[in-house]
Design a protein around this motif. Structure first.
Motif, PDB file in Angstrom:
ATOM      1  N   GLY A  65      34.438  18.410  25.380  1.00 29.99           N
ATOM      2  CA  GLY A  65      34.153  16.985  25.517  1.00 29.99           C
ATOM      3  C   GLY A  65      35.294  16.184  26.109  1.00 29.99           C
ATOM      4  N   ASN A  66      36.242  16.839  26.738  1.00 26.69           N
ATOM      5  CA  ASN A  66      37.416  16.157  27.294  1.00 26.69           C
ATOM      6  C   ASN A  66      37.022  15.083  28.304  1.00 26.69           C
ATOM      7  OD1 ASN A  66      40.308  15.846  27.990  1.00 26.69           O
ATOM      8  ND2 ASN A  66      39.630  16.703  29.959  1.00 26.69           N
ATOM      9  N   GLU A  67      37.574  13.904  28.128  1.00 31.01           N
ATOM     10  CA  GLU A  67      37.312  12.800  29.055  1.00 31.01           C
ATOM     11  C   GLU A  67      38.541  12.430  29.872  1.00 31.01           C
ATOM     12  OE1 GLU A  67      35.684   9.526  26.928  1.00 31.01           O
ATOM     13  OE2 GLU A  67      33.836  10.576  26.373  1.00 31.01           O
ATOM     14  N   ASP A  68      39.661  13.032  29.538  1.00 37.40           N
ATOM     15  CA  ASP A  68      40.894  12.758  30.275  1.00 37.40           C
ATOM     16  C   ASP A  68      41.039  13.800  31.380  1.00 37.40           C
ATOM     17  OD1 ASP A  68      43.325  11.852  31.135  1.00 37.40           O
ATOM     18  OD2 ASP A  68      44.465  12.828  29.522  1.00 37.40           O
TER      19      ASP A  68
END
Length: 296
Positions: A65-68
């Motif tokens: 779920g990484n958003e960076d």
């Protein structure tokens, strides 16, 4: 081969297909690139492109779920090579052209075929070890940089013993390309006759073969290493003290004018024409070229 009877004074006939098939033994590098269809169109007297490279980041793993999102961009240096113009003329007297020698056919077509072979040999010589010159000074002839000048400085290996090549040095040269992260594992090497004889001697007791009672001798054609397969190309045009190893997929021939025949205006009792080509060698990345040099 085309017939001289098909020519007019205004025609320009492509010889791109014919040049692939002729003089293969004497033009190993050019023939290899042409046979694999590694050609492209140039659009000027200097061909420019961006170097192909890959990021070597050690860790690109992320959490679920990484958003960076981290963005990457390959360093792409601008590279270039000069287009070289090759030309050979053909002139046959009307009398000679009218004579039909048995087994030879039309002499003008035969002469054109011979000049095309010679042209390809000249292209091979330039593609192998040409020295770059933009033609801005006398005699104003543009010359391309040949493959032997393209090896990355980090891909150079020098022999440890004077005039003697060793197996570990061959492997070390191939490993240079492996260290660069090239994905293919299939490499070619241009070698002159003297160095090829030494390599054959290295492997005289280490080979697999299909026995033939009427064929004798031993030559090494492919060397299998932990870092990839190395296919040897014997070239009379390669420098006697160098073995240049390359990934063929990183090379191509760039033509402003494909090999072609042009009929020239008839003057008096003679038929004239010329074969010409204008092109250069493109190396996508210097990291795809390594070079071994014998110690003097």
């Amino acid at each position: 081969m085309f017939k001289s009877t098909n020519l007019t004074n205004s025609e320009s006939i492509s010889l791109a297909k014919e040049i692939v098939k002729i003089g293969v033994t004497d033009t190993p590098l050019t023939s290899l690139l042409l046979a694999k269809g590694l050609t492209e169109k140039a659009n000027g007297t200097v061909h420019t492109w961006r170097e192909k490279s890959y990021s070597d980041d050690a860790d690109v793993s992320v959490i679920e779920g990484n958003e960076d999102v981290k963005f990457y961009q390959s360093g792409r240096a601008e590279m270039s090579n000069v287009l070289e113009l090759f030309q050979k003329g053909v002139s046959v007297s009307g009398t000679a052209n009218a004579i039909n020698v048995q087994g030879q056919g039309n002499i003008f077509s035969s002469e054109v075929a011979d000049r095309l072979t010679e042209l390809k040999v000249n292209i091979e010589r330039a593609v192998t070890k040409g020295v770059k010159n933009d033609g801005s000074a006398t005699p104003f002839i543009r010359r391309m940089a040949g493959l032997e000048t393209w090896a990355d400085p980090t891909n150079l290996v020098t022999g440890a013993t004077s005039k003697i090549i060793k197996e570990e040095e061959i492997k070390a040269t191939v490993k240079k390309l492996w260290d660069q992260g090239l994905p293919t594992g299939e490499y070619f090497a241009l070698v002159n006759a003297d160095m090829k004889e030494q390599i054959d001697s290295l492997y005289k007791d280490k080979y697999n073969y299909v026995a033939q009672t009427d064929v004798f001798g031993l030559t090494a054609q492919t060397i299998i290493t932990n870092y990839g397969r190395l296919h040897l190309l014997l070239s009379r045009h390669a420098s006697a003290d160098k073995m240049t190893v390359f990934d063929v997929n990183a090379l191509s021939l760039s033509f402003l004018r494909d090999p072609q025949f042009e009929a020239l205006a008839k003057t008096g009792d003679s038929v004239k024409g010329q074969v010409l080509a204008e092109g250069t060698l493109k190396v996508v990345s210097k990291k795809a070229v390594a070079q071994y040099t014998l110690k003097a």
